[in-house]
Design a protein around this motif. Structure first.
Motif, PDB file in Angstrom:
ATOM      1  N   TYR A 228       0.785  -1.360  -0.037  1.00 48.11           N
ATOM      2  CA  TYR A 228      -0.216  -0.123  -0.111  1.00 48.11           C
ATOM      3  C   TYR A 228       0.835   1.334  -0.037  1.00 48.11           C
ATOM      4  O   TYR A 228       0.315   2.416  -0.190  1.00 48.11           O
ATOM      5  CB  TYR A 228      -0.966   0.207   1.080  1.00 48.11           C
ATOM      6  N   ALA A 229       2.202   1.010   0.143  1.00 51.53           N
ATOM      7  CA  ALA A 229       2.926   2.335   0.093  1.00 51.53           C
ATOM      8  C   ALA A 229       3.841   2.190  -1.218  1.00 51.53           C
ATOM      9  O   ALA A 229       4.389   3.394  -1.693  1.00 51.53           O
ATOM     10  CB  ALA A 229       3.738   2.331   1.189  1.00 51.53           C
ATOM     11  N   GLY A 230       3.916   1.076  -1.803  1.00 48.77           N
ATOM     12  CA  GLY A 230       4.655   0.996  -2.954  1.00 48.77           C
ATOM     13  C   GLY A 230       6.238   1.009  -3.045  1.00 48.77           C
ATOM     14  O   GLY A 230       6.603   0.391  -1.864  1.00 48.77           O
ATOM     15  N   ARG A 231       6.843   1.220  -3.869  1.00 51.50           N
ATOM     16  CA  ARG A 231       8.423   0.998  -3.786  1.00 51.50           C
ATOM     17  C   ARG A 231       8.998   1.968  -3.274  1.00 51.50           C
ATOM     18  O   ARG A 231       8.679   3.398  -3.817  1.00 51.50           O
ATOM     19  CB  ARG A 231       9.002   1.033  -5.349  1.00 51.50           C
ATOM     20  N   ILE A 232       9.738   1.944  -2.228  1.00 46.36           N
ATOM     21  CA  ILE A 232      10.215   3.018  -1.476  1.00 46.36           C
ATOM     22  C   ILE A 232      11.670   3.134  -1.875  1.00 46.36           C
ATOM     23  O   ILE A 232      12.640   2.074  -1.534  1.00 46.36           O
ATOM     24  CB  ILE A 232      10.294   2.891  -0.142  1.00 46.36           C
ATOM     25  N   ARG A 233      12.346   4.364  -2.100  1.00 49.71           N
ATOM     26  CA  ARG A 233      13.780   4.703  -2.297  1.00 49.71           C
ATOM     27  C   ARG A 233      14.358   4.609  -1.043  1.00 49.71           C
ATOM     28  O   ARG A 233      14.045   5.078  -0.090  1.00 49.71           O
ATOM     29  CB  ARG A 233      14.124   5.803  -3.037  1.00 49.71           C
ATOM     30  N   ALA A 234      15.418   3.543  -0.995  1.00 44.04           N
ATOM     31  CA  ALA A 234      16.331   3.307   0.490  1.00 44.04           C
ATOM     32  C   ALA A 234      17.867   3.593   0.263  1.00 44.04           C
ATOM     33  O   ALA A 234      18.299   4.116   1.360  1.00 44.04           O
ATOM     34  CB  ALA A 234      15.858   2.028   0.769  1.00 44.04           C
ATOM     35  N   ALA A 235      18.171   3.207  -0.747  1.00 46.05           N
ATOM     36  CA  ALA A 235      19.729   3.321  -0.874  1.00 46.05           C
ATOM     37  C   ALA A 235      20.073   4.760  -0.826  1.00 46.05           C
ATOM     38  O   ALA A 235      19.385   5.699  -1.647  1.00 46.05           O
ATOM     39  CB  ALA A 235      20.083   2.733  -2.305  1.00 46.05           C
ATOM     40  N   GLY A 236      21.214   5.002  -0.033  1.00 42.56           N
ATOM     41  CA  GLY A 236      21.673   6.365  -0.284  1.00 42.56           C
ATOM     42  C   GLY A 236      20.869   7.211   0.916  1.00 42.56           C
ATOM     43  O   GLY A 236      21.190   8.333   1.185  1.00 42.56           O
ATOM     44  N   ARG A 237      20.001   6.675   1.702  1.00 43.39           N
ATOM     45  CA  ARG A 237      19.451   7.273   2.706  1.00 43.39           C
ATOM     46  C   ARG A 237      19.508   6.918   4.019  1.00 43.39           C
ATOM     47  O   ARG A 237      19.658   5.539   4.069  1.00 43.39           O
ATOM     48  CB  ARG A 237      17.673   7.330   2.280  1.00 43.39           C
ATOM     49  N   SER A 238      19.096   7.538   5.073  1.00 43.76           N
ATOM     50  CA  SER A 238      18.997   7.031   6.378  1.00 43.76           C
ATOM     51  C   SER A 238      17.877   6.353   6.812  1.00 43.76           C
ATOM     52  O   SER A 238      16.858   6.325   6.129  1.00 43.76           O
ATOM     53  CB  SER A 238      19.532   8.279   7.349  1.00 43.76           C
ATOM     54  N   MET A 239      17.901   5.365   7.691  1.00 38.59           N
ATOM     55  CA  MET A 239      16.756   4.542   8.196  1.00 38.59           C
ATOM     56  C   MET A 239      15.760   5.613   8.546  1.00 38.59           C
ATOM     57  O   MET A 239      14.405   5.171   8.361  1.00 38.59           O
ATOM     58  CB  MET A 239      17.104   3.773   9.232  1.00 38.59           C
ATOM     59  N   ALA A 240      16.054   6.918   9.207  1.00 40.68           N
ATOM     60  CA  ALA A 240      14.966   7.926   9.650  1.00 40.68           C
ATOM     61  C   ALA A 240      14.247   8.135   8.390  1.00 40.68           C
ATOM     62  O   ALA A 240      13.125   8.461   8.456  1.00 40.68           O
ATOM     63  CB  ALA A 240      15.701   8.786  10.316  1.00 40.68           C
ATOM     64  N   GLN A 241      14.817   8.396   7.335  1.00 45.04           N
ATOM     65  CA  GLN A 241      14.335   9.210   5.882  1.00 45.04           C
ATOM     66  C   GLN A 241      13.396   7.949   5.508  1.00 45.04           C
ATOM     67  O   GLN A 241      12.292   8.455   4.924  1.00 45.04           O
ATOM     68  CB  GLN A 241      15.223   9.435   5.069  1.00 45.04           C
ATOM     69  N   VAL A 242      13.842   7.125   5.376  1.00 45.81           N
ATOM     70  CA  VAL A 242      13.198   5.690   4.822  1.00 45.81           C
ATOM     71  C   VAL A 242      11.695   5.536   5.656  1.00 45.81           C
ATOM     72  O   VAL A 242      10.689   5.388   5.152  1.00 45.81           O
ATOM     73  CB  VAL A 242      13.942   4.380   4.738  1.00 45.81           C
ATOM     74  N   GLN A 243      11.890   5.572   7.157  1.00 46.85           N
ATOM     75  CA  GLN A 243      10.783   5.454   8.155  1.00 46.85           C
ATOM     76  C   GLN A 243       9.739   6.658   7.516  1.00 46.85           C
ATOM     77  O   GLN A 243       8.673   6.249   7.687  1.00 46.85           O
ATOM     78  CB  GLN A 243      11.133   5.119   9.518  1.00 46.85           C
ATOM     79  N   ALA A 244      10.446   7.674   7.739  1.00 50.81           N
ATOM     80  CA  ALA A 244       9.254   8.939   7.491  1.00 50.81           C
ATOM     81  C   ALA A 244       8.458   8.851   6.339  1.00 50.81           C
ATOM     82  O   ALA A 244       7.537   8.944   6.005  1.00 50.81           O
ATOM     83  CB  ALA A 244      10.290  10.085   7.685  1.00 50.81           C
TER      84      ALA A 244
END
Length: 402
Positions: free
Chosen positions: A140-156
């Motif tokens: 329900y959120a789809g594909r999330i960009r993770a590489a190059g981002r911090s864990m906090a940014q991905v969570q948000a």
């Protein structure tokens, strides 16, 4: 009678000398037999001519200026000391993560109303690996960009995408295995391996410690750090003596530990001969003479102390020495130090030795003369003794006359 005995003794010596060529024991064929039996003989230069052209350079203050001490290498100068703290580690391709989604009440998107005895109001999604595109998938959120981002940014980002579907969603991202944030330690360590970086940061010595430590002396172990196509090398002892060189590591860094056994060869009239270890990172000519046992009082000529070395032709050109040699091959140079001059010791203390140098201390002229006298005396004694034996043998009654 004496003349006849001496002549007979000389004849006996000649006979023994000829027969010794074939009767005395040897550990192998002599040089004459080797030359005679050879199918081909490529002869060297005529007697008196050197095999190679070389330059003889007396050690002077001007010469010393062309051979300074090797400059100390640095990691902090090449990569920065990063004293502000460890680097921030981002997610990357290949990392294995686990996503947990919380809702504030049952009956939401992920927590059904009839949850019953379900423990907690959250759901944990199956572990997944960040793909080669740097993304992960959340229902329900789809594909999330993770590489190059911090864990906090991905969570948000996940929370924002689920905000209008779930009940006050809260997301917890757990890093199960970090494959993109690894450092490698190779070479002369006890347990070479790859390690994941720790959240509080890893310094060079930390990584070497995790690899079991170095296998050789710190004075002979060089540490090379490779990062993004750039490398720098420093002596292990420098990391201990200068804390600013013990810099933080970044994901993808490679540490290579190399033992470089640095030696010089001591020959001639020194107290010790053979291959001698530097043991320290750098030593000078004066220290090399001391490590080889000094100059022997009974035989050494202090005015004839030599160092044999292959020198970069570019350095010789700057010194004004005309050389016609291919760059990089090195030109044979013999450096001479006159240690009869008290001031020469100051120069020797500043002249750096290099790996595989040859230190040669020549014999004094008086020693060579003494050798000649000893040979003459030995030969005269042998002939005289043989002549006497011949005389006594020819007339045995003389041996018993008083």
């Amino acid at each position: 009678m004496w003349t006849r005995g001496l002549r007979s003794g000389g004849t006996l010596i000649a006979v023994l000398g000829v027969s010794a060529c074939t009767t005395l024991p040897r550990s192998g064929p002599d040089d004459k037999a080797i030359r005679q039996e050879a199918a081909f003989h490529i002869q060297g230069p005529k007697a008196g001519n050197p095999l190679l052209d070389y330059a003889l350079v007396d050690l002077t203050p001007n010469v010393l200026s062309y051979f300074p001490q090797k400059p100390a290498t640095s990691l902090s100068a090449g990569f920065g000391s990063k004293r502000s703290g460890p680097p921030s580690v981002s997610l990357g391709v290949g990392d294995v993560v686990e996503v947990s989604i919380f809702e504030s009440a049952a009956g939401g998107l992920f927590v059904p109303a009839d949850a019953g005895s379900r423990p907690g109001n959250y759901v944990t999604l199956p572990r997944q690996t960040i793909d080669t595109g740097g993304n992960l998938s959340v229902p329900y959120a789809g594909r999330i960009r993770a590489a190059g981002r911090s864990m906090a940014q991905v969570q948000a980002d996940i929370e924002r995408r689920l905000a209008d579907r779930a009940i006050e969603p809260q997301v917890v991202l757990n890093l199960v295995e970090s494959r993109s944030s690894q450092i490698s330690v190779l070479g002369d360590v006890n347990s070479p391996a790859k390690f994941e970086t720790t959240p509080n940061g890893d310094r060079v010595l930390d990584a070497i410690s995790r690899a079991g430590g170095i296998t050789a002396s710190g004075a002979e172990s060089y540490i090379t750090l490779q990062r993004n196509g750039t490398s720098a090398t420093v002596l292990f002892n420098t990391l201990l003596e200068k804390p600013e060189e013990n810099i933080y590591l970044y994901p993808g860094d490679t540490i290579f530990v190399n033992r470089e056994r640095r030696t010089f060869l001591a020959l001639g009239a020194s107290g010790l001969t053979g291959r001698i270890d530097f043991e320290e990172s750098n030593i000078t000519l004066a220290e090399a003479v001391g490590k080889s046992g000094g100059l022997l009082d009974a035989s050494a000529d202090p005015g004839q102390v030599f160092v044999y070395r292959l020198v970069d032709p570019a350095i010789l050109a700057r010194m004004g020495i005309p050389v016609d040699f291919k760059a990089g091959t090195g030109y044979p140079v013999i450096f001479r130090s006159n240690m009869r001059d008290p001031s020469a010791y100051f120069l020797a203390q500043s002249f750096p030795m290099q790996d595989k140098d040859i230190l040669y201390v020549s014999n004094a002229d008086a020693v060579e003369l003494t050798k000649v006298f000893n040979i003459v005396a030995s030969a005269t004694s042998t002939v005289s003794g043989t002549a006497t034996d011949v005389v006594l043998t020819s007339n045995p009654s003389r041996a018993f006359r008083k």
